[in-house]
Scaffold this motif. Structure first.
Motif, mmCIF file in Angstrom:
data_model
loop_
_atom_site.group_PDB
_atom_site.id
_atom_site.type_symbol
_atom_site.label_atom_id
_atom_site.label_comp_id
_atom_site.label_asym_id
_atom_site.label_seq_id
_atom_site.Cartn_x
_atom_site.Cartn_y
_atom_site.Cartn_z
ATOM 1 N N ASP A 308 0.822 -1.213 0.000
ATOM 2 C CA ASP A 308 0.000 0.000 0.000
ATOM 3 C C ASP A 308 0.857 1.264 0.000
ATOM 4 O O ASP A 308 0.332 2.365 -0.053
ATOM 5 N N ALA A 309 2.163 1.118 0.046
ATOM 6 C CA ALA A 309 3.079 2.253 -0.112
ATOM 7 C C ALA A 309 3.639 2.216 -1.534
ATOM 8 O O ALA A 309 4.843 2.183 -1.761
ATOM 9 N N GLU A 310 2.695 2.187 -2.491
ATOM 10 C CA GLU A 310 3.068 2.000 -3.896
ATOM 11 C C GLU A 310 3.416 3.295 -4.602
ATOM 12 O O GLU A 310 4.171 3.295 -5.579
ATOM 13 N N GLY A 311 2.868 4.417 -4.131
ATOM 14 C CA GLY A 311 3.093 5.678 -4.824
ATOM 15 C C GLY A 311 4.560 6.053 -4.874
ATOM 16 O O GLY A 311 5.069 6.524 -5.900
ATOM 17 N N ARG A 312 5.249 5.855 -3.780
ATOM 18 C CA ARG A 312 6.676 6.211 -3.732
ATOM 19 C C ARG A 312 7.496 5.315 -4.664
ATOM 20 O O ARG A 312 8.562 5.713 -5.131
ATOM 21 N N LEU A 313 7.007 4.090 -4.913
ATOM 22 C CA LEU A 313 7.728 3.187 -5.815
ATOM 23 C C LEU A 313 7.685 3.698 -7.255
ATOM 24 O O LEU A 313 8.717 3.769 -7.931
ATOM 25 N N ILE A 314 6.507 4.050 -7.725
ATOM 26 C CA ILE A 314 6.420 4.522 -9.109
ATOM 27 C C ILE A 314 7.088 5.879 -9.263
ATOM 28 O O ILE A 314 7.696 6.177 -10.300
#
Length: 458
Positions: A308-314
């Motif tokens: 759920d901490a995907e935004g920082r990955l992209i």
């Protein structure tokens, strides 16, 4: 819903904004009948109160609108915008001596926004005449772009998935003659492994939109916007209440596009680049998992502590790409952490930068145009919270300082000498306010346009 000014006519009812200190002089200038009417209804110019005084003899009809003292802490120059949805049908004009006339007019225009793709709303019946002394071309550019960004955010994910968001970005780029490319499929997997992994579980494939506009050789400004069209949380699935507004998780991309539209429409003398990593964080057999270790474009491997901490990955892969050209300014926008909302609420986005001069300038422009932000620290000792056990770093930093550790994660993918700021926005107005109807919002776009237009004028 596109805003337009009415032509000035003698039939337009004037609007006078008045505070308590100016009430006596304003009242004494009214006709006797208007004074009696105001007294009869008990009008006092408290902030947000208004009355419509009928015409009497040679005295024309008049709208009175109360405001706080301009020097007071509670003064809001956007407050008169409430009149756009409060007044009866007709033509109106602000008198020239209206305090902060530009902002009053802007607020009126922004307050009239309605999202009507699925449900027809009432037509705007109160119309505002074109005001003298206001740069209406600049104002209309802002209003149109903000409306475009709001429409993107408000559109449900069924109709604003990765393909639709990418198409909207391409259409905007081509409208202004920008050079645009879309990276998807094998090229995305090879060059942007974090973006590819986050979007692997969705029906619509992930992609990256990258467009460039402006004079070659001009100062370079790059905008990176998080484009998660819907966030289930992935295998670390969100509770149902946590998913209700997740159509807005592409608010960072919408903000980057709205700002780009204003900049290109104004013809600012800069070389603009917009980079949008676009995915849906969904659940199926190919979804990335907690404990996975994924390489990044920049090199470090990332251990997945929470899907759920995907935004920082992209954003990490997108920022790595953006930094390869060493732009003069690099800004990223993301609806990134709940911790930011806990700290500062929905109306005051935090931002992070290592550049003190840039931080002071952004705060000042935010105050000037009433598009406020607040600086939070890139607190270096917390950087160790991100150290991975299996990979080079983890995508979550533990239960504390979530907005700060997210920003520190992003900084790992920004070149050390790069002038950069990260904005962690809510992208939504939960309760309508002057100039800000309930729903999607492109926070910080107006302040950055003000900042860029002064630094790189057309």
């Amino acid at each position: 819903m596109r805003f337009s000014f009415a032509d000035e006519t003698t039939d337009a009812t004037p609007i006078r904004v008045v505070s308590q200190s100016g009430w006596d002089s304003t009242r004494s200038a009214l006709s006797p009948g208007q004074q009696a009417y105001a007294a009869l209804i008990g009008f006092e110019p408290g902030p947000g109160r208004h009355c419509v005084l009928p015409a009497e003899g040679e005295a024309s009809a008049l709208v009175l609108f109360g405001t706080a003292e301009p020097s007071s802490r509670g003064y809001d120059p956007l407050l008169p915008g409430r009149l756009a949805t409060m007044l009866p049908s007709g033509l109106y004009r602000f008198v020239p001596e209206t305090p902060d006339l530009d902002l009053a007019v802007l607020s009126w225009a922004l307050s009239g926004y309605r999202f009507s793709r699925y449900k027809a709303g009432p037509a705007a019946e109160a119309r505002l005449c074109r005001p003298e002394g206001v740069d209406t071309a600049r104002l209309l550019r802002i209003v149109e772009a903000v409306g475009f960004g709001r429409d993107l955010i408000n559109t449900p994910a069924r109709d604003m998935g990765p393909a639709a968001l990418a198409a909207a970005a391409e259409a905007l780029a081509l409208r202004y003659g920008a050079t645009v490319r879309v990276v998807a499929g094998e090229a995305l997997a090879a060059g942007f492994p974090l973006i590819d992994a986050v979007g692997a579980g969705a029906r619509e494939a992930p992609r990256l939109v990258d467009f460039t506009w402006g004079r070659v050789g001009a100062p370079t400004v790059t905008l990176v916007g998080k484009g998660v069209t819907f966030d289930t949380g992935g295998l670390n699935i969100k509770p149902d209440a946590g998913m209700l507004l997740m159509k807005k998780d592409m608010g960072g991309a919408a903000t980057a596009l709205a700002l780009a539209q204003i900049v290109m429409g104004a013809g600012l003398d800069l070389r603009l680049r917009v980079v949008l990593p676009i995915v849906e964080n969904s659940i199926s057999a190919p979804s990335f998992r907690p404990g996975d270790v994924i390489p990044s474009r920049k090199g470090p491997t990332v251990e997945i502590g929470n899907t759920d901490a995907e935004g920082r990955l992209i954003l990490a892969d997108a920022l790595a790409l953006a930094g390869e050209d060493k732009p003069d300014l690099l800004f990223d926008f993301a609806t990134l952490t709940g911790a930011a909302r806990v700290a500062l609420g929905p109306d005051l986005p935090p931002f992070f930068t290592d550049d003190d001069g840039l931080a002071e300038s952004l705060m000042r422009h935010g105050r000037d145009v009433r598009d406020p932000v607040w600086r939070l620290p890139l607190w270096h000792p917390y950087d160790a919270m991100l150290d991975g056990k299996v990979g080079d770093l983890n995508n979550v930093g533990g239960p504390f300082a979530g907005a700060i550790t997210a920003a520190l994660f992003l900084r790992r993918f920004v070149e050390p000498q790069q002038v950069w700021a990260h904005f962690d926005m809510f992208g939504w107005v939960p309760t309508a306010k002057p100039g800000r109807p309930e729903g999607g919002e492109v926070q910080v776009a107006r302040l950055l346009y003000d900042f860029l237009s002064q630094r790189y004028p057309a």
